[in-house]
Design a protein around this motif. Structure first.
Motif, short mmCIF file in Angstrom:
data_model
loop_
_atom_site.label_atom_id
_atom_site.label_comp_id
_atom_site.label_asym_id
_atom_site.label_seq_id
_atom_site.Cartn_x
_atom_site.Cartn_y
_atom_site.Cartn_z
N UNK A 1 32.20 -67.59 19.17
CA UNK A 1 32.97 -68.34 20.15
C UNK A 1 32.94 -69.82 19.76
N UNK A 2 33.99 -70.52 20.10
CA UNK A 2 34.09 -71.94 19.75
C UNK A 2 33.87 -72.81 20.99
N UNK A 3 33.10 -73.89 20.79
CA UNK A 3 32.93 -74.89 21.85
C UNK A 3 33.33 -76.25 21.31
N UNK A 4 34.24 -76.92 22.01
CA UNK A 4 34.68 -78.26 21.64
C UNK A 4 34.25 -79.23 22.73
N UNK A 5 33.47 -80.24 22.34
CA UNK A 5 33.00 -81.27 23.25
C UNK A 5 34.02 -82.40 23.26
N UNK A 6 35.03 -82.28 24.12
CA UNK A 6 36.10 -83.28 24.11
C UNK A 6 35.59 -84.63 24.60
N UNK B 1 38.96 -90.22 23.35
CA UNK B 1 39.23 -89.28 24.44
C UNK B 1 40.67 -88.77 24.38
N UNK B 2 40.83 -87.51 24.74
CA UNK B 2 42.14 -86.89 24.71
C UNK B 2 42.43 -86.13 23.43
N UNK B 3 41.47 -86.09 22.51
CA UNK B 3 41.68 -85.39 21.24
C UNK B 3 41.10 -83.98 21.25
N UNK B 4 39.94 -83.79 21.87
CA UNK B 4 39.26 -82.51 21.79
C UNK B 4 40.01 -81.36 22.40
#
Length: 273
Positions: A64-69, A121-124
Motif C-alpha cells: 500500500x502507498x502512503x503519501x505525506x502531502x 503544499x498542494x503537491x502530495x
C-alpha cells in the motif's frame, strides 16, 4: 491479532512517536510539532493497523502507498518509518543536521519508505492521485492513502485532484484531512473558509466519513474497512487538535512551527506518559 490488541499497539506507538518527535524538534530547534502531534494518531493507525508494506523491501509492488502531502510534519512521518523498521533509531538524532537523511521535508532519494518528495503544499495529493490511477490501469489491488493538512486545501491543485479522482471512481484512494482548523498564524476559517468541507467532497464524487482523529478505534474501523463494493474514493475528515497531547501546545497556532525551550521540553515529557 485481535482488534483491541492492534488498537493498544497503535496507542503505544503513537506515544513513542510523540516523545521521539518532540525530542527531535527540541534537539534541532527546528520543526513543526503542532502539526506532527495532530497527525500522529492517524499515521500510527495506518502503519501499525492498516497498511500492507515490507520495510525490508520498500519497493514491494503489492505494498500500500502512503503519501505525506503535509510534508512539513516530518517528525510524525520519520518516527513512524523508524518504528516500522525502515531505518534504525540512531538516525533520529540527526534530524535536520548537515548531510542527514532526515531533511526538513521528506526525500525519497535519501530515505526508504518515502513514496514521493513533498513539502510544497498542494503537491502530495495530486501525486497520490497519479499513483491511484496507475493502480487502476494496471489492475493492482494496492491502496493509496494520502494525508493533507486542512490549510493545505486552500491550494487549488487539490481540488483538481479531487475532481479527477471522483470522475475516475478511484475506489482504492483514501484521502485523510488533518482537520485541526489551524494553520501558520491563524485559523483556517479566518484565512479562507473550508466549511462545509464534507459537502464539497461529496459534490466532487467522493464518499465522506467524519471521525475523531485521535480516536484510534474509530480510525482503525474507518481506515481498515474493505474497499470491495466501494465505487468512489473515500475522504476521511479527521477532526484533530493541533499539538495534541501537550497541554500548552494544544490549539495554539504558534506551535505550527514553534520549538520548545528546555523547561517546555521537560514539561512536555512529563505529560507524554
Amino acid at each position: 491479532m485481535l482488534k483491541n490488541d492492534i488498537a493498544n499497539t497503535i496507542r503505544e506507538k503513537a506515544l513513542w512517536m510523540r516523545r521521539r518527535a518532540f525530542t527531535m524538534v527540541f534537539d534541532a530547534q527546528l520543526g513543526h510539532p503542532g502539526g506532527d502531534f495532530s497527525a500522529i494518531d492517524i499515521i500510527a493507525t495506518l502503519y501499525f493497523g492498516v497498511m500492507r508494506y515490507d520495510p525490508k523491501d520498500p519497493a514491494l509492488p503489492e505494498r500500500d502507498r502512503f503519501v505525506m502531502s503535509k510534508g512539513h510534519a516530518t517528525g510524525a512521518l520519520y518516527t513512524a518509518l523508524c518504528a516500522a523498521g525502515y531505518f534504525p533509531e540512531d538516525w533520529l538524532p540527526t534530524y535536520m543536521q548537515p548531510q542527514s537523511k532526515l531533511n526538513g521535508h521528506p526525500n525519497r532519494n535519501y530515505l526508504p519508505g518515502v513514496e514521493t518528495n513533498t513539502g510544497p503544499l498542494g503537491h502530495g495529493f495530486p501525486v497520490a492521485l497519479g499513483i491511484a490511477i496507475a493502480g487502476q490501469l494496471t489492475g493492482s489491488d494496492h491502496r493509496t492513502f494520502v494525508l493533507t493538512g486542512d490549510g493545505e486545501l486552500q491550494e487549488g491543485s487539490n481540488w483538481e485532484a479531487a475532481m479527477t479522482a471522483g470522475n475516475r471512481r478511484l475506489d482504492k484512494l483514501t484521502l485523510i484531512v488533518d482537520r485541526n482548523r489551524l494553520q501558520q498564524g491563524m485559523g483556517t476559517e479566518e484565512t479562507n473558509g473550508l466549511d462545509p468541507l464534507d459537502d464539497k467532497f461529496r459534490a466532487f464524487g467522493w464518499d465522506v466519513v467524519e471521525v475523531d482523529g485521535h480516536d484510534v478505534d474509530a480510525l482503525l474501523n474507518v481506515l481498515s474497512e474493505p474497499v470491495e463494493g466501494r465505487s468512489k474514493p473515500l475522504c476521511v475528515i479527521a477532526n484533530t487538535v493541533k499539538g495534541k497531547g501537550v497541554s500548552f501546545m494544544e490549539n495554539k497556532a504558534a506551535w505550527h512551527h514553534g520549538v520548545p525551550n528546555a523547561e517546555q521540553y521537560e514539561d512536555a515529557m512529563e505529560e507524554l506518559v
